[in-house]
Design a protein around this motif. Structure first.
Motif, short mmCIF file in Angstrom:
data_model
loop_
_atom_site.label_atom_id
_atom_site.label_comp_id
_atom_site.label_asym_id
_atom_site.label_seq_id
_atom_site.Cartn_x
_atom_site.Cartn_y
_atom_site.Cartn_z
N GLY A 295 0.99 -1.15 -0.02
CA GLY A 295 0.10 -0.13 -0.12
C GLY A 295 0.88 1.24 -0.01
N MET A 296 0.32 2.31 -0.39
CA MET A 296 1.10 3.54 -0.57
C MET A 296 1.47 3.92 0.75
SD MET A 296 0.94 4.05 -3.82
CE MET A 296 1.22 5.71 -4.35
N ASP A 380 -4.34 1.74 -2.02
CA ASP A 380 -3.55 0.52 -2.73
C ASP A 380 -2.60 1.15 -3.82
OD1 ASP A 380 -4.88 -1.63 -1.52
OD2 ASP A 380 -6.46 -1.67 -2.99
N HIS A 381 -1.59 0.38 -4.05
CA HIS A 381 -0.79 0.47 -5.11
C HIS A 381 -1.33 0.96 -6.53
CE1 HIS A 381 2.79 -0.25 -7.96
NE2 HIS A 381 3.51 -0.37 -6.93
N LEU A 382 -0.71 1.86 -7.15
CA LEU A 382 -1.50 2.33 -8.28
C LEU A 382 -1.73 1.17 -9.40
CD1 LEU A 382 0.55 5.68 -9.08
CD2 LEU A 382 -1.76 5.15 -8.04
N ASP A 383 -0.89 0.05 -9.24
CA ASP A 383 -1.13 -1.06 -10.28
C ASP A 383 -1.98 -2.03 -9.81
OD1 ASP A 383 0.77 0.05 -12.17
OD2 ASP A 383 2.48 -1.13 -11.23
N GLY A 384 -2.70 -1.64 -8.48
CA GLY A 384 -3.59 -2.66 -8.01
C GLY A 384 -2.94 -3.58 -6.65
N ARG A 385 -3.78 -4.07 -5.85
CA ARG A 385 -3.44 -4.60 -4.71
C ARG A 385 -2.73 -5.97 -5.08
NH1 ARG A 385 -7.75 -5.39 -0.06
NH2 ARG A 385 -7.62 -3.10 -0.52
#
Length: 469
Positions: A295-296, A380-385
């Motif tokens: 996660g961010m 969540d990460h920009l590319d998805g969890r």
């Protein structure tokens, strides 16, 4: 559970899910056949190419005249449980110590705890000594406990271990953290699941570590190949037949037969497919793992300095942050969630299908990271969890111990299997003990270090499987 245990065990399925670690498969040995044709004779045939099979081969090859050794693998090299687990070298011996002491005596409980720690240290040392590139990360771990009864029992167990062992014994070294410390030092918060508040009671810290078990297993296999091992991938053993007066075994495969002086099963949850005595005794169970992008808001970009377990009533998850410098550094590998499936995961027992996922467990595991880390997970990460999810097959026994030794009344058929999902802290030492037995060195020194309750026996083969202990 009896019905699930009676389901006939099959050979590994042809097209399993791809694990985080096998993406991509090792280009040198994933599909290797050392010789184009299957040998017709061998001194030793090892069935299975995971960490158990590799460790057995390595130990046999240390002899001055080890004889010919052929290893058979049904799929790609190291594609079973070793290549599919979470890479956690974590013993958590305190969680079983009281049970072992009550049922088998305190000396046996101490012996098991010491073996588990020594197994971890031996694996780490071997990886370092032989420069195996497996993202080895020797570090501490934290068990975050969400159940009051288990929090109390943890204190009781550690106290019992310290009383049973000399002061300073590393197998009894644990540290307790209260709920506030768990939040501040390890970023884990109270959470909510299915409308129920999950309260952190505290944490237990101790030495553990992580690595890519796939890369480690492949590394050991490469060392063995350099010493003369003949590896035959995509060659499933489909049957065993004892020879008559000549002695030894005929190993039947999809590509022909091999006559062997002795056979070793390193087949874990698949063992009953070849040895009927293990049906209902070495019971397969499908486990599931999800790799999350961090996660961010996760500190250190996800490269957290410890590994984790999250322990609640009847179940747990384990978590391995991918260390700095590794591929996908910062990814959070989360496994477990069995009891979140219907009937506490009953229908994961008895299956050898690692080509599919349990959707209920999948959905649960996807939600674990933001629930446990709360604001320390963030967006969540920009590319998805979720980067990847997969399954793998473990093996469980009625008494919670592996089966190690020569099969009763079946001379020269040896086995090391049923590691209870705990293989990374049992396989290596079990393999070395098995080779000592095979080579006629089953003496007092071995008995002092290797628990007798791990040895295969008629008595243990008469037990009934009632579920995971």
């Amino acid at each position: 559970m009896n019905e699930r245990a009676r389901i006939p065990v099959t050979l590994p399925v042809k097209t399993p899910t791809q694990s985080h670690w096998q993406d991509p498969p090792d280009p040198e040995i994933a599909d290797l056949r050392t010789t184009p044709d299957l040998p017709t004779h061998a001194d030793t045939v090892i069935i299975g190419s995971g960490i158990t099979g590799a460790a057995i081969a390595w130990n046999l090859l240390q002899a001055s005249s080890p004889g010919s050794i052929v290893m058979l693998e049904a799929r790609q090299a190291c594609s079973g449980a070793t290549g599919r687990n979470g890479g956690h070298t974590k013993a958590a011996s305190y969680r079983s110590f009281l049970h072992h002491a009550f049922h088998h005596g305190t000396p046996t409980a101490v012996q098991i705890a010491r073996l588990e720690l020594s197994n971890i240290l031996a694996v780490h040392a071997f990886a370092r000594e032989h420069a195996i590139p497996c993202d080895l990360n020797a570090c501490n771990t934290i068990d975050v406990i969400f159940d009051e009864a288990q929090w109390t029992q943890a204190h009781e167990a550690v106290a019992a271990m310290r009383m049973a062992m000399p002061e300073g014994d590393p197998a009894a070294e644990y540290e307790f953290y209260d709920a506030a410390e768990v939040n501040e030092r390890f970023y884990v918060h109270d959470g909510e699941y299915a409308g129920r508040e999950e309260k952190v009671y505290g944490g237990v810290g101790y030495f553990a570590g992580s690595l890519s078990a796939y890369a480690f297993g492949v590394g050991v296999l490469k060392l063995c190949l350099g010493k003369g091992l003949n590896l035959q991938t995509h060659t499933a053993a489909v049957g065993l037949e004892r020879r008559g007066e000549e002695g030894g075994w005929v190993v039947k495969t999809e590509r022909g037969e091999i006559v062997a002086k002795r056979v070793v099963l390193a087949t874990n949850g698949y063992s009953a497919a070849l040895v009927k005595e293990f049906q209902g005794l070495c019971v397969p169970m499908r486990g599931q793992i999800t790799a999350h992008r961090p996660g961010m808001a996760v500190p250190m970009g996800g490269c957290l300095p410890t590994t984790y377990s999250f322990i609640y009533k009847k179940g747990y998850e384990y978590m391995v942050p991918r260390p700095a410098g590794s591929r996908f550094a910062g990814d959070i590998v989360m496994g477990g969630g069995l009891v979140r499936a219907p009937e506490d995961g009953l229908y994961e027992f008895g299956t050898t299908d690692d080509a599919t996922l349990n959707e209920g467990i999948s959905e649960y595991l996807k939600e674990t990271t933001p629930r446990y880390f709360g604001p320390d997970w963030g967006e969540d990460h920009l590319d998805g969890r979720v980067r990847k999810e997969w399954t793998g097959i473990m093996g469980f026994s009625p008494d919670g111990f592996p089966f190690v030794g020569e099969m009763p009344s079946q001379k020269d058929l040896w086995v090391s299997c049923a590691f209870q999902g705990h293989g990374m802290v049992l396989c290596w030492k079990s393999a070395s003990a098995l080779v000592e037995m095979m080579e006629g060195r089953d003496d007092e020194e071995l008995a002092a270090g290797f628990p007798s309750v791990f040895r295969v026996s008629e008595e243990r083969l008469a037990k009934t499987f009632e579920g995971r202990l």
